[in-house]
Design a protein around this motif. Structure first.
Motif, PDB file in Angstrom:
ATOM      1  N   PRO A   1      75.445  84.665  52.686  1.00 56.54           N
ATOM      2  CA  PRO A   1      74.677  85.462  53.657  1.00 56.54           C
ATOM      3  C   PRO A   1      74.504  86.919  53.220  1.00 56.54           C
ATOM      4  O   PRO A   1      75.414  87.518  52.650  1.00 56.54           O
ATOM      5  CB  PRO A   1      75.511  85.365  54.933  1.00 56.54           C
ATOM      6  N   LEU A   2      73.318  87.466  53.506  1.00 59.02           N
ATOM      7  CA  LEU A   2      72.950  88.769  52.974  1.00 59.02           C
ATOM      8  C   LEU A   2      73.791  89.908  53.532  1.00 59.02           C
ATOM      9  O   LEU A   2      73.930  90.944  52.871  1.00 59.02           O
ATOM     10  CB  LEU A   2      71.466  89.034  53.259  1.00 59.02           C
ATOM     11  N   PHE A   3      74.364  89.757  54.726  1.00 62.23           N
ATOM     12  CA  PHE A   3      75.115  90.888  55.285  1.00 62.23           C
ATOM     13  C   PHE A   3      76.414  91.154  54.522  1.00 62.23           C
ATOM     14  O   PHE A   3      77.030  92.204  54.701  1.00 62.23           O
ATOM     15  CB  PHE A   3      75.411  90.679  56.775  1.00 62.23           C
ATOM     16  N   LEU A   4      76.844  90.220  53.655  1.00 55.09           N
ATOM     17  CA  LEU A   4      78.085  90.416  52.902  1.00 55.09           C
ATOM     18  C   LEU A   4      77.946  91.381  51.737  1.00 55.09           C
ATOM     19  O   LEU A   4      78.944  91.901  51.254  1.00 55.09           O
ATOM     20  CB  LEU A   4      78.591  89.074  52.352  1.00 55.09           C
ATOM     21  N   ASP A   5      76.728  91.592  51.247  1.00 49.97           N
ATOM     22  CA  ASP A   5      76.592  92.389  50.021  1.00 49.97           C
ATOM     23  C   ASP A   5      75.502  93.450  50.124  1.00 49.97           C
ATOM     24  O   ASP A   5      74.502  93.398  49.411  1.00 49.97           O
ATOM     25  CB  ASP A   5      76.339  91.477  48.815  1.00 49.97           C
ATOM     26  N   PRO A   6      75.666  94.422  51.018  1.00 52.68           N
ATOM     27  CA  PRO A   6      74.676  95.501  51.112  1.00 52.68           C
ATOM     28  C   PRO A   6      74.655  96.291  49.802  1.00 52.68           C
ATOM     29  O   PRO A   6      75.689  96.478  49.159  1.00 52.68           O
ATOM     30  CB  PRO A   6      75.198  96.353  52.281  1.00 52.68           C
ATOM     31  N   PRO A   7      73.484  96.766  49.395  1.00 53.02           N
ATOM     32  CA  PRO A   7      73.360  97.455  48.102  1.00 53.02           C
ATOM     33  C   PRO A   7      73.770  98.913  48.160  1.00 53.02           C
ATOM     34  O   PRO A   7      73.004  99.813  47.817  1.00 53.02           O
ATOM     35  CB  PRO A   7      71.871  97.298  47.796  1.00 53.02           C
ATOM     36  N   THR A   8      74.981  99.174  48.595  1.00 56.39           N
ATOM     37  CA  THR A   8      75.482 100.544  48.659  1.00 56.39           C
ATOM     38  C   THR A   8      76.133 100.911  47.329  1.00 56.39           C
ATOM     39  O   THR A   8      76.569 100.049  46.575  1.00 56.39           O
ATOM     40  CB  THR A   8      76.517 100.686  49.784  1.00 56.39           C
ATOM     41  N   ALA A   9      76.216 102.217  47.059  1.00 61.98           N
ATOM     42  CA  ALA A   9      76.746 102.674  45.778  1.00 61.98           C
ATOM     43  C   ALA A   9      78.268 102.715  45.749  1.00 61.98           C
ATOM     44  O   ALA A   9      78.857 102.865  44.676  1.00 61.98           O
ATOM     45  CB  ALA A   9      76.188 104.062  45.451  1.00 61.98           C
ATOM     46  N   GLY A  10      78.938 102.588  46.893  1.00 64.97           N
ATOM     47  CA  GLY A  10      80.397 102.632  46.940  1.00 64.97           C
ATOM     48  C   GLY A  10      80.958 101.469  47.722  1.00 64.97           C
ATOM     49  O   GLY A  10      80.312 100.955  48.654  1.00 64.97           O
ATOM     50  N   PHE A  11      82.195 101.050  47.383  1.00 62.64           N
ATOM     51  CA  PHE A  11      82.792  99.912  48.067  1.00 62.64           C
ATOM     52  C   PHE A  11      83.105 100.246  49.525  1.00 62.64           C
ATOM     53  O   PHE A  11      82.809  99.452  50.431  1.00 62.64           O
ATOM     54  CB  PHE A  11      84.075  99.481  47.346  1.00 62.64           C
ATOM     55  N   ALA A  12      83.710 101.399  49.786  1.00 64.07           N
ATOM     56  CA  ALA A  12      84.063 101.768  51.159  1.00 64.07           C
ATOM     57  C   ALA A  12      82.818 101.884  52.033  1.00 64.07           C
ATOM     58  O   ALA A  12      82.782 101.407  53.180  1.00 64.07           O
ATOM     59  CB  ALA A  12      84.847 103.080  51.169  1.00 64.07           C
ATOM     60  N   GLU A  13      81.767 102.504  51.484  1.00 61.21           N
ATOM     61  CA  GLU A  13      80.511 102.621  52.227  1.00 61.21           C
ATOM     62  C   GLU A  13      79.938 101.233  52.511  1.00 61.21           C
ATOM     63  O   GLU A  13      79.415 100.962  53.593  1.00 61.21           O
ATOM     64  CB  GLU A  13      79.513 103.442  51.407  1.00 61.21           C
ATOM     65  N   GLY A  14      80.048 100.347  51.524  1.00 58.59           N
ATOM     66  CA  GLY A  14      79.552  98.993  51.710  1.00 58.59           C
ATOM     67  C   GLY A  14      80.288  98.249  52.803  1.00 58.59           C
ATOM     68  O   GLY A  14      79.670  97.544  53.612  1.00 58.59           O
ATOM     69  N   MET A  15      81.615  98.404  52.866  1.00 58.63           N
ATOM     70  CA  MET A  15      82.383  97.734  53.904  1.00 58.63           C
ATOM     71  C   MET A  15      82.028  98.278  55.281  1.00 58.63           C
ATOM     72  O   MET A  15      81.989  97.528  56.260  1.00 58.63           O
ATOM     73  CB  MET A  15      83.879  97.878  53.644  1.00 58.63           C
TER      74      MET A  15
END
Length: 338
Positions: free
Chosen positions: A70-84
């Motif tokens: 599912p697409l909500f698991l992997d947003p294209p953010t530049a940082g891991f914390a921001e992505g979570m």
């Protein structure tokens, strides 16, 4: 077959991604771990299975080997914390829709999966712990190599685009790609048809995926076309040879030149290289005097970027990648009820 229907506006807005996306690469790494079919990743997969801790394994319940979400698991953010943070703020309606699309709710293999759609706090905490443990064990130590490989791929692909054009670049992302009018087809892949709406496409290379390209539409923004980099992570692990660019320019200036395959400010270079802003300015001046970078001032901000000569030097000092020819990302609003 994946069919991507372009408009003229989309073709005018094709560009390369600025940075690798940690959660995107994590999802692809976990799907590659389950695929068991790519010999390039054989040793990596064996090692990953050995080091992946039990608390990381729940997220595998959500992922298939096809790369379809599912697409909500992997947003294209530049940082891991921001992505979570972005994952946690996904609206509940979007979570349910994505889980239904990948059939995780129709045949749930674990009760906590249904809890995600119901906004169950313990289920979301379990997902966060699982993704954090997976990233720590699989990608955290390897991330400098991922970034280096990403930058080399983007620099090489941009040169390929300049020399061969957009048609060859897009079809060169897969040996089976072809154009049919304004439609780009990638067979054999999962069966999906996507119509773009003029927002454009961002090309995002992955060092942890070697199968067919994937397309991920983004709400209110350009779609992501994720494709396998020419040199995947296991080959990045090969013993390093002496770096001629380091020998020629010195370690700091060589690292700076490689960073400048994407635009950076002087302060951004200082942070990335862990040096003072005056030192970064001095090193940038040396590279500019050698015609390897160009500098542009906008108000109080000074930005630097590689010249064609600088890119040629980087390419010449990088092991051949072969020829396949024939910003910051935003976050979503807080999760709201359906």
């Amino acid at each position: 077959m994946l069919r991507v229907h372009f408009t003229a506006e989309d073709l005018l807005r094709v560009r390369m991604a600025d940075e690798p996306a940690p959660l995107m690469e994590l999802g692809l790494a976990l799907m590659t771990l389950k695929r068991r079919s790519d010999p390039v990743f054989g040793q990596w997969r064996h090692r990953a299975q050995r080091v992946l801790p039990p608390q990381a394994r729940p997220v595998l319940d959500l992922l298939s080997t096809t790369g379809t979400g599912p697409l909500f698991l992997d947003p294209p953010t530049a940082g891991f914390a921001e992505g979570m943070d972005t994952v946690r703020s996904t609206p509940r309606a979007s979570v349910r829709s994505e889980l239904l699309r990948v059939r995780a709710l129709e045949r749930p293999r674990a009760s906590w999966v249904r809890g995600l759609a119901d906004d169950d706090r313990e289920s979301w905490q379990l997902l966060e712990r699982s993704m954090t443990a997976a990233y720590t064990s699989l990608l955290a130590d390897a991330w400098p190599r991922v970034r280096a490989g990403f930058q080399a791929e983007v620099a090489w692909r941009a040169r390929h685009l300049a020399r061969h054009g957009l048609l060859a670049t897009l079809t060169g992302l897969s040996s089976s790609a072809r154009w049919n009018g304004m439609t780009l087809e990638y067979p054999p892949a999962y069966d999906r048809e996507i119509r773009l709406t003029g927002q454009g496409v961002v090309l995002l290379p992955s060092l942890l995926w070697t199968a067919y390209p994937l397309l991920a539409p983004q709400p209110g923004g350009p779609a992501l076309l994720i494709y396998p980099a020419v040199t995947p992570l296991p080959l990045q692990d090969a013993p390093a040879t002496p770096d001629p660019l380091n020998a020629l320019l010195g370690t700091t200036r060589a690292a700076m030149l490689r960073l400048l395959t994407t635009q950076h400010t002087t302060s951004g270079l200082a942070r990335a290289l862990d040096i003072s802003p005056p030192a970064a300015s001095m090193q940038a001046r040396t590279l500019r005097d050698a015609r390897l970078i160009t500098t542009q001032r906008e108000g109080k901000s000074v930005s630097h970027y590689c010249t064609a000569l600088g890119l040629d030097m980087i390419t010449a000092s990088t092991p051949p990648l072969g020829d396949p020819s024939p910003a910051p990302y935003g976050t979503r609003p807080a999760r709201s009820p359906a």
